[in-house]
Write an enzyme that holds these catalytic residues in place. Structure first.
Site, mmCIF file in Angstrom:
data_model
loop_
_atom_site.group_PDB
_atom_site.id
_atom_site.type_symbol
_atom_site.label_atom_id
_atom_site.label_comp_id
_atom_site.label_asym_id
_atom_site.label_seq_id
_atom_site.Cartn_x
_atom_site.Cartn_y
_atom_site.Cartn_z
ATOM 1 N N GLY A 45 12.669 29.035 22.066
ATOM 2 C CA GLY A 45 14.145 28.724 23.401
ATOM 3 C C GLY A 45 15.663 29.045 23.024
ATOM 4 N N GLN A 50 23.886 32.256 24.651
ATOM 5 C CA GLN A 50 23.504 33.154 23.306
ATOM 6 C C GLN A 50 23.428 34.071 23.074
ATOM 7 O OE1 GLN A 50 20.142 29.413 23.226
ATOM 8 N NE2 GLN A 50 20.462 29.515 20.459
ATOM 9 N N CYS A 95 18.136 25.484 15.984
ATOM 10 C CA CYS A 95 18.794 26.629 16.995
ATOM 11 C C CYS A 95 19.468 27.577 16.333
ATOM 12 C CB CYS A 95 20.177 25.695 17.506
ATOM 13 S SG CYS A 95 21.290 26.624 18.533
ATOM 14 N N LEU A 96 18.890 28.812 17.535
ATOM 15 C CA LEU A 96 19.224 30.400 17.114
ATOM 16 C C LEU A 96 20.574 30.691 17.003
ATOM 17 C CD1 LEU A 96 16.508 31.783 18.963
ATOM 18 C CD2 LEU A 96 16.399 31.974 16.885
ATOM 19 N N HIS A 137 17.937 20.073 24.918
ATOM 20 C CA HIS A 137 18.635 21.307 23.683
ATOM 21 C C HIS A 137 19.536 22.154 24.498
ATOM 22 C CE1 HIS A 137 18.792 23.295 19.550
ATOM 23 N NE2 HIS A 137 19.508 24.738 20.019
ATOM 24 N N GLU A 138 18.896 23.395 25.774
ATOM 25 C CA GLU A 138 18.488 24.188 25.953
ATOM 26 C C GLU A 138 19.891 23.761 26.924
ATOM 27 O OE1 GLU A 138 18.595 26.555 24.472
ATOM 28 O OE2 GLU A 138 17.049 26.551 23.511
ATOM 29 N N HIS A 141 23.263 23.612 26.300
ATOM 30 C CA HIS A 141 24.048 25.278 25.690
ATOM 31 C C HIS A 141 24.348 25.112 27.268
ATOM 32 C CE1 HIS A 141 22.989 26.630 21.912
ATOM 33 N NE2 HIS A 141 21.561 26.251 21.884
HETATM 34 C C1 Y12 Z 1 13.453 21.784 18.718
HETATM 35 C C2 Y12 Z 1 14.759 21.904 20.160
HETATM 36 C C3 Y12 Z 1 15.370 22.868 20.200
HETATM 37 C C4 Y12 Z 1 14.128 23.670 20.316
HETATM 38 C C5 Y12 Z 1 14.282 25.226 20.601
HETATM 39 C C6 Y12 Z 1 15.185 26.197 20.359
HETATM 40 N N1 Y12 Z 1 15.810 26.382 19.101
HETATM 41 C C7 Y12 Z 1 14.414 26.808 18.616
HETATM 42 O O1 Y12 Z 1 14.019 27.315 19.256
HETATM 43 C C8 Y12 Z 1 15.193 27.637 17.283
HETATM 44 C C9 Y12 Z 1 15.183 28.258 16.320
HETATM 45 C C10 Y12 Z 1 14.849 29.316 15.263
HETATM 46 C C11 Y12 Z 1 14.326 30.171 14.824
HETATM 47 C C12 Y12 Z 1 14.282 29.797 12.805
HETATM 48 O O2 Y12 Z 1 13.711 31.814 12.841
HETATM 49 C C13 Y12 Z 1 14.571 32.748 12.238
HETATM 50 O O3 Y12 Z 1 15.207 33.275 12.954
HETATM 51 C C14 Y12 Z 1 13.804 33.940 11.894
HETATM 52 C C15 Y12 Z 1 15.222 29.731 12.416
HETATM 53 O O4 Y12 Z 1 15.146 29.986 11.166
HETATM 54 C C16 Y12 Z 1 16.094 30.353 10.463
HETATM 55 O O5 Y12 Z 1 17.488 30.125 10.960
HETATM 56 C C17 Y12 Z 1 16.991 30.722 9.059
HETATM 57 C C18 Y12 Z 1 15.985 28.377 12.919
HETATM 58 C C19 Y12 Z 1 15.415 27.772 14.126
HETATM 59 C C20 Y12 Z 1 13.287 23.964 19.281
HETATM 60 C C21 Y12 Z 1 13.268 22.491 18.903
HETATM 61 CO CO CO Z 2 20.327 26.611 20.292
#
Ligand code: Y12
Ligand code: CO
Length: 173
Positions: A45, A50, A95-96, A137-138, A141
């Protein structure tokens, strides 16, 4: 369009995003550019703020039963409004914009959402499971709220300490 992810504690993330009124090529270009940013960072997401656009725009790509993220499951959600919410669920969110941190957050279990697609068509979506969690979550934001804002005082303090240490290491190496 070249987009980079804004990371906590950047104040941009605290901006309230504005309603989309023009469903034009600029919006389409933003949506098209957000998709590879999310996929290349293993996200499911991403909200426009962001990537520095304070617009009520978010994209989601929830993995299927095989764990695959396919473009046909991509959801582009503009000007969302939750009309019904029910139940409670806790999930370890990431979260990214807050890399490397995952914390349990309580959300509504089921939601019904009205939104617009990229061509301004009005849609209704009933969501549960990870989709409902990710939408909430989004949508946070869009209000300048981060998942870490939902933590208890003690958890938040611990997070701030660990995050500061992580940033120090990142910028000293
Ligand atoms: C639960 C609630 C909300 C979401 C959607 C938003 N979050 C994400 O998409 C998180 C992604 C994420 C990806 C990662 O991997 C990389 O950055 C390569 C990550 O790893 C690191 O930061 C090392 C952390 C989060 C999803 C679930
Ligand atoms: Co986020």
């Amino acid at each position: 369009m070249n987009l980079t992810i804004v990371e906590y504690p950047d104040k941009k993330l605290r901006q309230k995003s504005k309603e989309v009124k023009s469903f034009d090529h600029k919006l389409h270009e933003l949506l098209d550019s957000m998709y590879p940013v999310m996929m290349n960072t293993n996200g499911i997401g991403l909200a426009a703020i962001q990537v520095s656009f304070a617009l009520r725009v978010l994209i989601l790509n929830i993995p299927d039963e095989e764990g695959e993220q396919t473009k046909e499951n991509l959801l582009e959600i503009i000007n969302p409004v939750i009309t019904h919410k029910n139940g409670e669920t806790i999930y370890q969110e990431g979260c990214l914009s807050v890399p490397k941190f995952y914390e349990d957050v309580k959300r509504f279990e089921n939601i019904i959402l009205n939104y617009q697609d990229r061509d301004a068509n009005t849609k209704t979506l009933e969501a549960d499971g990870l989709l409902a969690i990710a939408i909430q979550h989004e949508m946070d934001h869009l209000e300048g709220i981060l998942f870490i804002d939902h933590l208890s005082y003690a958890r938040r303090k611990k997070f701030e300490k660990e995050y500061k240490r992580m940033l120090k290491e990142k910028f000293s190496s």
